[in-house]
Design an enzyme around this catalytic site. Structure first.
Site, PDB file in Angstrom:
ATOM      1  N   LYS A 113      60.272  67.392  21.554  1.00 61.62           N
ATOM      2  CA  LYS A 113      61.096  67.512  22.770  1.00 61.62           C
ATOM      3  C   LYS A 113      61.227  68.971  23.211  1.00 61.62           C
ATOM      4  O   LYS A 113      61.335  69.257  24.397  1.00 61.62           O
ATOM      5  CB  LYS A 113      62.484  66.900  22.546  1.00 61.62           C
ATOM      6  CG  LYS A 113      62.449  65.405  22.296  1.00 61.62           C
ATOM      7  CD  LYS A 113      63.071  64.590  23.406  1.00 61.62           C
ATOM      8  CE  LYS A 113      62.547  63.171  23.356  1.00 61.62           C
ATOM      9  NZ  LYS A 113      63.274  62.176  24.070  1.00 61.62           N
ATOM     10  N   LYS A 201      53.039  57.525  21.379  1.00 61.26           N
ATOM     11  CA  LYS A 201      53.861  56.337  21.582  1.00 61.26           C
ATOM     12  C   LYS A 201      54.289  56.190  23.033  1.00 61.26           C
ATOM     13  O   LYS A 201      54.423  57.186  23.752  1.00 61.26           O
ATOM     14  CB  LYS A 201      55.076  56.364  20.639  1.00 61.26           C
ATOM     15  CG  LYS A 201      56.279  57.118  21.158  1.00 61.26           C
ATOM     16  CD  LYS A 201      57.494  56.865  20.291  1.00 61.26           C
ATOM     17  CE  LYS A 201      58.726  57.477  20.928  1.00 61.26           C
ATOM     18  NZ  LYS A 201      59.416  56.613  21.875  1.00 61.26           N
ATOM     19  N   LYS A 204      60.025  55.886  27.343  1.00 58.06           N
ATOM     20  CA  LYS A 204      60.587  55.562  28.663  1.00 58.06           C
ATOM     21  C   LYS A 204      60.724  56.776  29.573  1.00 58.06           C
ATOM     22  O   LYS A 204      60.730  56.649  30.787  1.00 58.06           O
ATOM     23  CB  LYS A 204      61.931  54.824  28.513  1.00 58.06           C
ATOM     24  CG  LYS A 204      63.093  55.700  28.075  1.00 58.06           C
ATOM     25  CD  LYS A 204      64.380  54.927  28.143  1.00 58.06           C
ATOM     26  CE  LYS A 204      64.964  54.698  26.774  1.00 58.06           C
ATOM     27  NZ  LYS A 204      65.285  55.942  26.031  1.00 58.06           N
TER      28      LYS A 204
HETATM   29  P1  ATP Z   1      62.849  58.948  25.440  1.00 62.77           P
HETATM   30  O1  ATP Z   1      61.529  58.803  26.122  1.00 62.77           O
HETATM   31  O2  ATP Z   1      63.968  59.219  26.393  1.00 62.77           O
HETATM   32  O3  ATP Z   1      62.835  59.865  24.274  1.00 62.77           O
HETATM   33  P2  ATP Z   1      62.289  56.483  24.097  1.00 62.77           P
HETATM   34  O4  ATP Z   1      61.611  55.569  25.038  1.00 62.77           O
HETATM   35  O5  ATP Z   1      61.463  57.154  23.073  1.00 62.77           O
HETATM   36  O6  ATP Z   1      63.187  57.535  24.871  1.00 62.77           O
HETATM   37  P3  ATP Z   1      64.676  55.960  22.642  1.00 62.77           P
HETATM   38  O7  ATP Z   1      65.885  55.784  23.441  1.00 62.77           O
HETATM   39  O8  ATP Z   1      64.484  57.287  22.026  1.00 62.77           O
HETATM   40  O9  ATP Z   1      63.378  55.582  23.461  1.00 62.77           O
HETATM   41  O10 ATP Z   1      64.557  54.859  21.539  1.00 62.77           O
HETATM   42  C1  ATP Z   1      65.267  53.660  21.510  1.00 62.77           C
HETATM   43  C2  ATP Z   1      64.716  52.763  20.411  1.00 62.77           C
HETATM   44  O11 ATP Z   1      63.455  52.257  20.817  1.00 62.77           O
HETATM   45  C3  ATP Z   1      64.500  53.490  19.094  1.00 62.77           C
HETATM   46  O12 ATP Z   1      64.829  52.645  18.020  1.00 62.77           O
HETATM   47  C4  ATP Z   1      63.043  53.791  19.101  1.00 62.77           C
HETATM   48  O13 ATP Z   1      62.508  53.914  17.819  1.00 62.77           O
HETATM   49  C5  ATP Z   1      62.490  52.562  19.817  1.00 62.77           C
HETATM   50  N1  ATP Z   1      61.239  52.879  20.480  1.00 62.77           N
HETATM   51  C6  ATP Z   1      61.034  53.834  21.408  1.00 62.77           C
HETATM   52  N2  ATP Z   1      59.763  53.866  21.800  1.00 62.77           N
HETATM   53  C7  ATP Z   1      59.127  52.890  21.082  1.00 62.77           C
HETATM   54  C8  ATP Z   1      57.782  52.433  21.032  1.00 62.77           C
HETATM   55  N3  ATP Z   1      56.847  52.984  21.781  1.00 62.77           N
HETATM   56  N4  ATP Z   1      57.481  51.431  20.203  1.00 62.77           N
HETATM   57  C9  ATP Z   1      58.437  50.863  19.426  1.00 62.77           C
HETATM   58  N5  ATP Z   1      59.725  51.248  19.411  1.00 62.77           N
HETATM   59  C10 ATP Z   1      60.075  52.251  20.234  1.00 62.77           C
END
Ligand code: ATP
Ligand code: LTN
Length: 335
Positions: A113, A201, A204
């Site tokens: 980040k 990965k 969002k």
């Molecule tokens: P950001 O992009 O804002 O960092 P993010 O999409 O990575 O957000 P988080 O809010 O950080 O999502 O994560 C919420 C939950 O979803 C966490 O338990 C995280 O491990 C899970 N998660 C996020 N991205 C994935 C993915 N690509 N596959 C499976 N689980 C995910």
């Protein structure tokens, strides 16, 4: 009421997408009956990256309505907004005083980040995992379902629990429950990959929306995103994460959405090219998301009801959280 406690949070830092859904939200739904569940919308975490206030507010409601549309039941589970429960920030400060900078320096999410937001590497981003530990330990959580990317944060959380217990817990008066992570294997949704780059990965807050299928994407958008997504050299459909990460990702998503196992899917595409899989996957996603989107539309139109759910959730969460915080304050020596 003797069920074990489960806690898991998502940041309202973007629109909810299929990685969050397949990786965690779907697991939560099936676990609701066996656990006392707490699902904070972690808005304090979200502001470690600059957020547009209007969008943040809007997304928080959008998340709540989607949670319910996906099958979370606010009568069974405690759904609340993290910033409505001040005990999270209070406990987080205390835990900060028990966390070594060396530990935080090792966190890979912080490194990622920091690279992405080089002009805003703030102290909140640095101590993000400490706030996450506070979320979990405040409720004496037994189980924390998360995606694979959160493994390191869970390890820190367990180390902090052990450190505080070692310092203050006694046999008659235990202090913090040791939480267990629950991380689904990759083929069960633990790590859904980005559509345009299956080596990272899906996320969002990705600036390239072509990488992500959001739960509220309309059918045309889903079709386009799947059609254009990166596949691998060759044309044969087989599951191989190393040589065919793009197809492996599509097969994983297809398998989770249709509840067919990957081998069966591979069998049924023998002799067919990637295009067939893409068409069928897009259709399966559209049909899977349709009822969910319709339900969400109804729910979001009744803000008063959503507010009621959040008020109830915050009250229940505060009561539980204060119990742990009172014990901690007493142990530390606060009068
Ligand atoms: P950001 O992009 O804002 O960092 P993010 O999409 O990575 O957000 P988080 O809010 O950080 O999502 O994560 C919420 C939950 O979803 C966490 O338990 C995280 O491990 C899970 N998660 C996020 N991205 C994935 C993915 N690509 N596959 C499976 N689980 C995910
Ligand atoms: N850091 C997590 C979100 C999160 C979380 C939590 C997950 C914040 N607090 C408590 C589980 C339990 C992430 O996915 N980025």
């Amino acid at each position: 009421m003797n069920n074990p406690t489960l806690l898991s949070g998502i940041q309202p830092s973007g629109k909810l997408m299929i990685g969050n859904y397949l990786g965690v939200v779907k697991q939560w739904v099936t676990m609701q009956d066996e656990y006392n569940c707490l699902f904070p919308l972690v808005d304090l975490h979200a502001i470690t990256v600059r957020q547009d206030p209007k969008l943040l507010r809007q997304r928080s409601y959008e998340f709540l309505s989607l949670y319910i549309a996906c099958g979370l039941n606010p009568k069974k589970s405690t759904i609340f907004v993290q910033s409505h429960v001040p005990q999270h920030a209070q406990f987080s400060w205390i835990l900060n005083c028990f966390t070594y900078m060396g530990e935080l320096n090792r966190m890979t999410q912080f490194k990622d980040k920091s690279q992405k937001h080089a002009s805003n590497i703030n102290a909140g981003l640095y101590s993000y995992p400490v706030l996450m530990a506070a979320d979990i330990l405040l409720y004496q959580s037994d189980l924390v379902p998360v995606g694979e990317d959160q493994k390191q944060h869970l390890e820190l959380c367990r180390n902090l629990a052990q450190r505080l217990n070692h310092e203050y817990a006694t046999e008659e008066k235990p202090l913090l429950k040791m939480p267990d992570p629950y991380i689904p294997p990759k083929t069960s949704g633990g790590r859904i990959m980005a559509l345009q780059d299956p080596t990272v990965k899906m996320s969002k807050s990705d600036t390239n929306e072509q990488n992500v299928i959001f739960l509220l994407d309309d059918p045309k958008t889903i079709e386009k995103k799947i059609k254009r997504c990166v596949t691998d050299s060759g044309s044969e459909i087989t599951y191989d994460e190393k040589t065919k990460p793009g197809i492996a990702n599509l097969l994983t998503i297809y398998s989770l959405i249709t509840q067919q196992n990957i081998d069966e899917i591979v069998q049924s595409y023998q002799g067919k090219g990637y295009g067939y899989l893409k068409v069928d996957l897009a259709e399966a996603l559209i049909e899977h998301l349709r009822p969910l989107q319709e339900k969400q539309k109804q729910l979001i139109s009744d803000k008063a009801e959503l507010d009621k759910i959040l008020t109830r959730g915050a009250k229940a969460a505060q009561e539980l959280a204060q119990k742990t915080l009172d014990t901690i304050h007493q142990k530390i020596g606060f009068i």
